[in-house]
Design an enzyme around this catalytic site. Structure first.
Site, PDB file in Angstrom:
ATOM      1  N   CYS A   1       0.817  -1.225   0.000  1.00 51.99           N
ATOM      2  CA  CYS A   1       0.000   0.000   0.000  1.00 51.99           C
ATOM      3  C   CYS A   1       0.846   1.268   0.000  1.00 51.99           C
ATOM      4  O   CYS A   1       0.336   2.358  -0.266  1.00 51.99           O
ATOM      5  CB  CYS A   1      -0.943   0.000   1.191  1.00 51.99           C
TER       6      CYS A   1
ATOM      7  N   HIS B   1      -3.108   7.470   2.392  1.00 51.27           N
ATOM      8  CA  HIS B   1      -3.545   6.139   1.983  1.00 51.27           C
ATOM      9  C   HIS B   1      -4.840   5.809   2.730  1.00 51.27           C
ATOM     10  O   HIS B   1      -4.912   5.899   3.950  1.00 51.27           O
ATOM     11  CB  HIS B   1      -2.461   5.111   2.302  1.00 51.27           C
TER      12      HIS B   1
ATOM     13  N   ASN C   1      -9.879   0.064   0.567  1.00 47.91           N
ATOM     14  CA  ASN C   1      -8.427   0.179   0.508  1.00 47.91           C
ATOM     15  C   ASN C   1      -7.956  -0.333  -0.859  1.00 47.91           C
ATOM     16  O   ASN C   1      -8.015  -1.525  -1.126  1.00 47.91           O
ATOM     17  CB  ASN C   1      -7.831  -0.644   1.659  1.00 47.91           C
TER      18      ASN C   1
END
Ligand code: COA
Length: 326
Positions: A112, A253, A283
């Site tokens: 990520c 993020h 996500n």
């Protein structure tokens, strides 16, 4: 010389999977998911579609905004952990799809945190004068490596792609001012894909045991995420002689609303300064930061000279924070 973001783009696949849809697959409910994560729905890649199909659309939008012909791109750097193939890189696949022959192209694997890592690498090439421009991409299709019978993970992830074009600027008040990156490999077992790599190659057993899917210890990730993001944001702010009060906007993020709320509250930055889209996308891994940046940019959030704090953390664990002067 600094590198400046002169174009942004993003793309999410069409198929929407709501929390109500997930209720039919695993033992969960909309209220639990919204309260614990902030996510209401996510986008899921179609059968036959690949990560590069998402990425190429995001790139086209970023290049169009930057008024840069795809053939003139000199570097393509992609943050991803779900490339079309185990090899070659998604960056090379993307180069082919863009009809470009000029650029060198490679992927950065930082889960990520992939796009903040890719941004830091691209920044070095552009600000040093090694290339005249760089296409930085974050693209992932984590739903491809999700166990749709595991309620601990499948509720969290969605697919997407984001891109940005970097060009050099001699204006010291603008551009990427600083990015600080970190990693701690002792945390590999709390968020990873155990099977399907060289340690335990894909086999009938791996598939039967579902070890080719994401495994996560959510609470541990949560705790380390808040602590690490706060520390690294403070580090990069101090390096730029800034305080949290100087931050105009935050691009973070989109892992979990509670992680972001906790991090921002520890930093003393009002939550309204942080563009949120995880309620719509979940996500999206490396895509998250450039998708969020693109949405905020196209909504007209940023004015020249604004101080933007960027942060991301993911499997590894690997994380980073940066300051961009718009
Ligand atoms: N629906 C309903 N109940 C669920 C559930 C779901 N989807 N997932 C777990 N539960 C249950 C658990 O089984 C547990 O039940 P129990 O108390 O009977 O044992 C209870 O809810 C609490 O589970 P817990 O894991 O303690 O929840 P949590 O508050 O830590 O929230 C996460 C779980 C995953 C949302 C949270 O830990 C998180 O977001 N962590 C970070 C993950 C992340 O962002 N990863 C990517 C980083 S890039």
């Amino acid at each position: 010389m600094r590198s400046q973001i002169v174009g942004t783009g993003s793309y999410a696949p069409e198929k929407v999977v709501t929390n109500a849809d997930l209720e039919k697959i695993v033992d969960t409910n909309d209220q639990w998911i919204v309260e614990r994560t902030g996510i209401r729905e996510r986008r899921v890649i179609a059968e036959g579609e690949a990560t590069s199909d998402l990425a190429v659309r995001a790139c086209q939008r970023a290049l169009e905004q930057a008024k840069l012909d795809p053939k003139d791109v000199e570097a393509i750097i992609v943050g991803t952990v779900t490339s079309d193939y185990p090899f070659p890189s998604l960056a090379t696949v993307l180069q082919g799809k863009l009809g470009n022959k000029k650029a060198f192209a490679f992927d950065v694997s930082a889960a990520c945190a992939g796009s903040i890592y890719a941004m830091a690498v691209g920044d070095r090439f552009v600000s040093s004068g090694a290339v005249k421009n760089a296409l930085i991409v974050g693209a992932d299709a984590l739903t491809r490596i999700c166990d749709w019978t595991d309620r601990n993970t499948c509720i969290l992830f969605g697919d997407g792609a984001g891109a940005m074009v970097l060009r050099p600027t001699s204006d010291a008040r603008r551009g990427i001012a600083n990015i600080r990156l970190h990693a701690d490999g002792s945390y590999v077992p709390i968020l990873f894909q155990p099977g399907g790599g060289s340690k335990d190659p894909i086999s009938e057993r791996v598939v039967r045991e579902k070890s080719h899917f994401i495994k996560m210890k959510g609470q541990e990730v949560f705790k380390v995420a808040v602590r690490s993001l706060e520390e690294t944001c403070r580090e990069v702010l101090e390096a730029e002689k800034l305080t949290p009060g100087d931050v105009t906007y935050v691009i973070a993020h989109q892992a979990n609303k509670r992680i972001l709320d906790a991090t921002l509250s520890r930093l003393g930055i009002p939550a309204q300064k942080c563009w949120m889209n995880l309620e719509r996308y979940g996500n999206t891994s490396a895509a998250s930061v450039p998708m969020t940046l693109d949405e905020a940019n196209r909504a007209g959030w940023f004015k020249p000279g604004d101080t933007i704090l960027v942060m991301a953390i993911g499997g590894g664990l690997a994380w980073g924070a940066g300051i961009i002067r718009w």
